[in-house]
Design a protein around this motif. Structure first.
Motif, PDB file in Angstrom:
ATOM      1  N   GLY A   1       4.547  -4.944  -7.611  1.00 14.78           N
ATOM      2  CA  GLY A   1       3.744  -5.554  -6.561  1.00 14.78           C
ATOM      3  C   GLY A   1       3.002  -4.520  -5.746  1.00 14.78           C
ATOM      4  O   GLY A   1       2.795  -3.392  -6.190  1.00 14.78           O
ATOM      5  N   PRO A   2       2.617  -4.901  -4.539  1.00 15.20           N
ATOM      6  CA  PRO A   2       1.804  -4.017  -3.704  1.00 15.20           C
ATOM      7  C   PRO A   2       2.628  -2.972  -2.962  1.00 15.20           C
ATOM      8  O   PRO A   2       3.851  -3.022  -2.953  1.00 15.20           O
ATOM      9  N   ALA A   3       1.918  -2.047  -2.347  1.00 17.61           N
ATOM     10  CA  ALA A   3       2.511  -1.126  -1.387  1.00 17.61           C
ATOM     11  C   ALA A   3       2.240  -1.736  -0.016  1.00 17.61           C
ATOM     12  O   ALA A   3       1.093  -2.003   0.332  1.00 17.61           O
ATOM     13  N   VAL A   4       3.285  -2.010   0.742  1.00 23.94           N
ATOM     14  CA  VAL A   4       3.139  -2.624   2.059  1.00 23.94           C
ATOM     15  C   VAL A   4       3.182  -1.507   3.102  1.00 23.94           C
ATOM     16  O   VAL A   4       4.143  -0.737   3.159  1.00 23.94           O
ATOM     17  N   VAL A   5       2.120  -1.422   3.911  1.00 21.77           N
ATOM     18  CA  VAL A   5       1.959  -0.345   4.880  1.00 21.77           C
ATOM     19  C   VAL A   5       1.894  -0.933   6.278  1.00 21.77           C
ATOM     20  O   VAL A   5       1.166  -1.908   6.514  1.00 21.77           O
ATOM     21  N   GLU A   6       2.648  -0.328   7.197  1.00 26.55           N
ATOM     22  CA  GLU A   6       2.546  -0.740   8.591  1.00 26.55           C
ATOM     23  C   GLU A   6       1.171  -0.343   9.100  1.00 26.55           C
ATOM     24  O   GLU A   6       0.721   0.773   8.879  1.00 26.55           O
ATOM     25  N   GLY A   7       0.476  -1.269   9.727  1.00 19.40           N
ATOM     26  CA  GLY A   7      -0.889  -1.036  10.158  1.00 19.40           C
ATOM     27  C   GLY A   7      -0.965  -0.606  11.603  1.00 19.40           C
ATOM     28  O   GLY A   7       0.047  -0.490  12.265  1.00 19.40           O
ATOM     29  N   PRO A   8      -2.176  -0.427  12.088  1.00 15.94           N
ATOM     30  CA  PRO A   8      -3.447  -0.521  11.389  1.00 15.94           C
ATOM     31  C   PRO A   8      -3.619   0.617  10.380  1.00 15.94           C
ATOM     32  O   PRO A   8      -2.980   1.661  10.500  1.00 15.94           O
ATOM     33  N   VAL A   9      -4.466   0.385   9.383  1.00 17.20           N
ATOM     34  CA  VAL A   9      -4.679   1.388   8.344  1.00 17.20           C
ATOM     35  C   VAL A   9      -6.159   1.540   8.021  1.00 17.20           C
ATOM     36  O   VAL A   9      -6.947   0.621   8.213  1.00 17.20           O
ATOM     37  N   GLU A  10      -6.493   2.720   7.531  1.00 19.58           N
ATOM     38  CA  GLU A  10      -7.811   2.994   6.962  1.00 19.58           C
ATOM     39  C   GLU A  10      -7.570   3.509   5.559  1.00 19.58           C
ATOM     40  O   GLU A  10      -6.725   4.389   5.358  1.00 19.58           O
ATOM     41  N   VAL A  11      -8.300   2.976   4.598  1.00 20.83           N
ATOM     42  CA  VAL A  11      -8.166   3.379   3.200  1.00 20.83           C
ATOM     43  C   VAL A  11      -9.509   3.929   2.746  1.00 20.83           C
ATOM     44  O   VAL A  11     -10.534   3.258   2.869  1.00 20.83           O
TER      45      VAL A  11
ATOM     46  N   GLY B 129     -15.747   6.833  -1.662  1.00 21.43           N
ATOM     47  CA  GLY B 129     -15.897   7.368  -0.313  1.00 21.43           C
ATOM     48  C   GLY B 129     -16.037   6.315   0.775  1.00 21.43           C
ATOM     49  O   GLY B 129     -16.044   6.664   1.952  1.00 21.43           O
ATOM     50  N   THR B 130     -16.170   5.044   0.400  1.00 16.74           N
ATOM     51  CA  THR B 130     -16.260   4.005   1.423  1.00 16.74           C
ATOM     52  C   THR B 130     -14.910   3.833   2.105  1.00 16.74           C
ATOM     53  O   THR B 130     -13.858   4.135   1.533  1.00 16.74           O
ATOM     54  N   LEU B 131     -14.963   3.352   3.318  1.00 19.07           N
ATOM     55  CA  LEU B 131     -13.774   3.197   4.138  1.00 19.07           C
ATOM     56  C   LEU B 131     -13.464   1.714   4.319  1.00 19.07           C
ATOM     57  O   LEU B 131     -14.335   0.941   4.713  1.00 19.07           O
ATOM     58  N   ALA B 132     -12.231   1.325   4.022  1.00 17.20           N
ATOM     59  CA  ALA B 132     -11.767  -0.034   4.268  1.00 17.20           C
ATOM     60  C   ALA B 132     -10.745   0.047   5.395  1.00 17.20           C
ATOM     61  O   ALA B 132      -9.864   0.908   5.375  1.00 17.20           O
ATOM     62  N   ARG B 133     -10.872  -0.812   6.397  1.00 17.10           N
ATOM     63  CA  ARG B 133      -9.995  -0.752   7.566  1.00 17.10           C
ATOM     64  C   ARG B 133      -9.378  -2.109   7.832  1.00 17.10           C
ATOM     65  O   ARG B 133     -10.024  -3.144   7.675  1.00 17.10           O
TER      66      ARG B 133
ATOM     67  N   ARG C 262      -4.412  -5.198  11.089  1.00 18.78           N
ATOM     68  CA  ARG C 262      -3.198  -6.027  11.037  1.00 18.78           C
ATOM     69  C   ARG C 262      -1.955  -5.170  11.240  1.00 18.78           C
ATOM     70  O   ARG C 262      -1.980  -3.963  11.006  1.00 18.78           O
ATOM     71  N   PHE C 263      -0.831  -5.806  11.609  1.00 22.52           N
ATOM     72  CA  PHE C 263       0.412  -5.063  11.857  1.00 22.52           C
ATOM     73  C   PHE C 263       1.034  -4.546  10.559  1.00 22.52           C
ATOM     74  O   PHE C 263       1.801  -3.597  10.558  1.00 22.52           O
ATOM     75  N   ALA C 264       0.702  -5.174   9.431  1.00 30.92           N
ATOM     76  CA  ALA C 264       1.136  -4.705   8.112  1.00 30.92           C
ATOM     77  C   ALA C 264       0.121  -5.195   7.089  1.00 30.92           C
ATOM     78  O   ALA C 264      -0.418  -6.290   7.219  1.00 30.92           O
ATOM     79  N   VAL C 265      -0.145  -4.364   6.091  1.00 28.47           N
ATOM     80  CA  VAL C 265      -1.079  -4.743   5.038  1.00 28.47           C
ATOM     81  C   VAL C 265      -0.452  -4.450   3.683  1.00 28.47           C
ATOM     82  O   VAL C 265       0.357  -3.539   3.547  1.00 28.47           O
ATOM     83  N   ALA C 266      -0.849  -5.235   2.686  1.00 23.60           N
ATOM     84  CA  ALA C 266      -0.397  -5.025   1.317  1.00 23.60           C
ATOM     85  C   ALA C 266      -1.548  -4.393   0.542  1.00 23.60           C
ATOM     86  O   ALA C 266      -2.625  -4.984   0.433  1.00 23.60           O
TER      87      ALA C 266
ATOM     88  N   PRO D 129      -9.195  -2.967  -1.717  1.00 23.07           N
ATOM     89  CA  PRO D 129      -7.858  -2.447  -1.932  1.00 23.07           C
ATOM     90  C   PRO D 129      -6.730  -3.336  -1.412  1.00 23.07           C
ATOM     91  O   PRO D 129      -5.568  -2.992  -1.534  1.00 23.07           O
ATOM     92  N   TRP D 130      -7.057  -4.473  -0.821  1.00 21.77           N
ATOM     93  CA  TRP D 130      -6.029  -5.364  -0.284  1.00 21.77           C
ATOM     94  C   TRP D 130      -5.459  -6.233  -1.414  1.00 21.77           C
ATOM     95  O   TRP D 130      -6.191  -6.682  -2.296  1.00 21.77           O
ATOM     96  N   CYS D 131      -4.182  -6.480  -1.385  1.00 18.69           N
ATOM     97  CA  CYS D 131      -3.528  -7.282  -2.416  1.00 18.69           C
ATOM     98  C   CYS D 131      -3.798  -8.765  -2.170  1.00 18.69           C
ATOM     99  O   CYS D 131      -3.707  -9.249  -1.044  1.00 18.69           O
ATOM    100  N   ASP D 132      -4.152  -9.494  -3.229  1.00 20.66           N
ATOM    101  CA  ASP D 132      -4.321 -10.952  -3.128  1.00 20.66           C
ATOM    102  C   ASP D 132      -3.308 -11.677  -4.025  1.00 20.66           C
ATOM    103  O   ASP D 132      -3.500 -12.820  -4.369  1.00 20.66           O
ATOM    104  N   THR D 133      -2.251 -10.994  -4.408  1.00 18.04           N
ATOM    105  CA  THR D 133      -1.154 -11.481  -5.262  1.00 18.04           C
ATOM    106  C   THR D 133      -1.590 -11.761  -6.698  1.00 18.04           C
ATOM    107  O   THR D 133      -0.908 -12.470  -7.423  1.00 18.04           O
ATOM    108  N   SER D 134      -2.691 -11.190  -7.139  1.00 19.03           N
ATOM    109  CA  SER D 134      -3.127 -11.353  -8.523  1.00 19.03           C
ATOM    110  C   SER D 134      -2.076 -10.837  -9.505  1.00 19.03           C
ATOM    111  O   SER D 134      -2.000 -11.318 -10.631  1.00 19.03           O
ATOM    112  N   HIS D 135      -1.257  -9.880  -9.088  1.00 16.99           N
ATOM    113  CA  HIS D 135      -0.220  -9.334  -9.971  1.00 16.99           C
ATOM    114  C   HIS D 135       0.776 -10.411 -10.385  1.00 16.99           C
ATOM    115  O   HIS D 135       1.402 -10.314 -11.419  1.00 16.99           O
TER     116      HIS D 135
END
Length: 75
Positions: free
Chosen positions: A18-28, A33-37, A40-44, A55-61
């Motif tokens: 599954g995904p990597a769950v990260v405590e937010g806020p996050v920048e990827v 080179g584009t930035l996704a931000r 949220r308090f946690a992101v997958a 890069p956000w998980c939509d449970t497609s896995h």
């Protein structure tokens, strides 16, 4: 500054298959080179690259179906 407290470490929880769950806020930073931000308090974060919202998980896995031997095929 030398007396500033160290920034709080981000917690990342890895989930098998599954995904990597990260405590937010996050920048990827993506490969191009584009930035996704996310604020949220946690992101997958997607690790399988099947997500339509990468890069956000939509449970497609979860939609991946493994096919075993057919039942009752005489083998």
């Amino acid at each position: 500054m030398p007396n500033d407290p160290a920034p709080r470490a981000r917690r990342v929880r890895m989930e098998r298959g599954g995904p990597a769950v990260v405590e937010g806020p996050v920048e990827v930073v993506l490969e191009d080179g584009t930035l996704a931000r996310s604020d949220r308090f946690a992101v997958a974060l997607c690790t399988c690259r099947r997500s339509r919202t990468y890069p956000w998980c939509d449970t497609s896995h979860r939609r991946r179906v493994s096919r075993g031997p057919a039942e009752g095929d005489g083998s």
